[in-house]
Scaffold this active site. Structure first.
Site, PDB file in Angstrom:
ATOM      1  N   GLU A 146       0.824  -1.212   0.000  1.00 23.61           N
ATOM      2  CA  GLU A 146       0.000   0.000   0.000  1.00 23.61           C
ATOM      3  C   GLU A 146       0.856   1.259   0.000  1.00 23.61           C
ATOM      4  O   GLU A 146       0.486   2.280  -0.579  1.00 23.61           O
ATOM      5  CB  GLU A 146      -0.946  -0.005   1.200  1.00 23.61           C
ATOM      6  CG  GLU A 146      -1.890  -1.197   1.257  1.00 23.61           C
ATOM      7  CD  GLU A 146      -2.700  -1.377  -0.021  1.00 23.61           C
ATOM      8  OE1 GLU A 146      -2.948  -0.368  -0.712  1.00 23.61           O
ATOM      9  OE2 GLU A 146      -3.079  -2.517  -0.326  1.00 23.61           O
ATOM     10  N   ASP A 167      34.965 -44.215   8.560  1.00 29.79           N
ATOM     11  CA  ASP A 167      35.652 -44.366   9.855  1.00 29.79           C
ATOM     12  C   ASP A 167      37.161 -44.359   9.685  1.00 29.79           C
ATOM     13  O   ASP A 167      37.895 -45.154  10.304  1.00 29.79           O
ATOM     14  CB  ASP A 167      35.206 -45.666  10.543  1.00 29.79           C
ATOM     15  CG  ASP A 167      33.726 -45.676  10.872  1.00 29.79           C
ATOM     16  OD1 ASP A 167      33.178 -44.590  11.141  1.00 29.79           O
ATOM     17  OD2 ASP A 167      33.112 -46.759  10.844  1.00 29.79           O
TER      18      ASP A 167
END
Length: 392
Positions: free
Chosen positions: A18, A180
């Site tokens: 607006e 790992d």
């Protein structure tokens, strides 16, 4: 928290929309009589100069009242020369389009903020998830594995892995994996066709990377958002405003297609599940934002808010009354008729052509009825089949 952020963003975007109309109207000397946020009963208002500013009870919209929006409106004779319909067409087009332009601007700023300061979603070499019964699962890949090479070619990040895999449909690839602290080599026979229809024909391994984030900084973030081709090397994905706008237009086209609407309304009847691309209400959009926020993906939250503003801006410029784009369309018709008169060198003295509201009103009512049905249906689906499920 994220629901509050969502509500604030919506109210702010409405106020900014607006404000776009208001500021441009004032800049062109028009009389802006009222600037209000919300609908329904007035909660607060105050006159400052010639304008009344206020808040209404339902913060789901807003409006700016400019004197003389149509020639049929009763106006104060003292406002002659400042009425909207008296202004040059290009000025009226700017005022009508300024609201939608603010949504595009806000979307752009949200995207820059996400890229520059929150962090760009990146993919590392680490596997976060392996799809069950996929080539990756058959090759023995596990969550936590780090893919360091594909067919002897070292890879840095998941983007080059994806590029190699998608270009090797049906082939066998050697994968070098660190698990790992130990280096393992295995082979994966890729599927010949990707399960995602949009990537048909691409190779499919069936693993997803571990995510990470990295802020780009203001300069690189702005460049990435603004560039017509802003593929970020480490991700291989396009995060530009151009791409997001194109994707939003494509998505809206599919949603509002006959097939999209049939599928959407069919899910209400329970004939089929809610489609992945589906119209959502503001409640549904809030559900999605809250879900992404709870998952810790702040960048995705900002992208959704940016896309929501794009949707609001683009839909509002459709050439359909009572949308802003509908007002622009009416203006175009009026000026087009006047242009034809001039081409025909019609010298008769008569008033400037104005499209009668009786012609426009039925169209506006039909558009309003369609969106009321659509949003009501979307709200029902957001309650019975939450939109947050679409991002899981």
């Amino acid at each position: 928290m994220f629901v509050a952020i969502f509500v604030f963003t919506i109210v702010f975007s409405i106020a900014l929309h607006e404000l776009g109309h208001f500021v441009t109207a004032k800049a062109f000397g028009m009389k802006a009589e009222r600037y209000f946020i919300g609908f329904g009963p007035t909660v607060w208002s105050r006159h400052v100069g010639e304008t009344e500013y206020g808040l209404k009870a339902i913060p789901a919209g807003g409006f700016v009242k400019i004197a003389g929006m149509t020639p049929w409106e009763e106006v104060d004779p003292a406002d002659d020369g400042r009425l909207f319909y008296q202004q040059k067409p290009w000025k009226r087009v700017i005022v009508l389009s300024a609201g939608s332009a603010t949504h595009l601007l806000l979307a752009f700023l949200l995207l820059i903020g996400g890229l520059a300061f929150v962090g760009l979603p990146m993919s590392t070499n680490e596997v976060a998830m392996v799809v069950e019964d996929s080539p990756g699962a058959a090759a023995g890949l596990q969550a936590g594995d780090v893919i360091v090479a594909v067919d002897g070619q070292e890879v840095d990040g998941f983007a080059p892995i994806r590029e190699i895999v998608e270009g090797a449909a049906g082939e066998t690839l050697a994968l070098t994996v660190v698990r790992d602290g130990e280096t393992i080599t295995t082979e994966a026979v890729l599927d010949a066709d990707h399960p995602d229809p949009e990537r048909a024909g691409a190779g499919f391994l069936g693993v997803a990377p571990e995510g990470a984030v990295q802020p780009l900084g203001l300069v690189d973030g702005t460049r990435t958002a603004f560039s017509p081709s802003a593929s970020v090397e480490i991700t291989g994905r396009d995060y530009s405003m151009w791409f997001m706008t194109r994707a939003t237009v494509d998505g809206l086209t599919r949603i509002f297609s006959l097939d999209g609407l049939t599928s959407f309304f069919g899910s209400v009847a329970g004939d089929e599940p809610r489609p992945a691309e589906s119209a959502t209400s503001l409640v549904g959009a809030g559900q999605i934002v809250n879900e992404l926020g709870n998952q810790g993906d702040v960048f995705a939250v900002l992208v959704v808010l940016a896309q929501l503003n794009l949707v609001l801006g683009l839909l509002n410029m459709l050439p359909l009354p009572p949308l802003d784009g509908g007002h622009v369309a009416v203006l175009a018709v009026e000026e087009g008729v006047e242009g034809v008169r001039k081409l025909r060198k019609d010298g008769r003295s008569r008033p400037k052509f104005r499209l009668n509201p009786s012609v426009v009103t039925p169209i506006a009512l039909a558009v309003i009825a369609f969106f009321v049905v659509l949003t009501t249906t979307a709200l029902y689906l957001d309650i019975t089949q939450p939109a947050s499920q679409l991002v899981q």
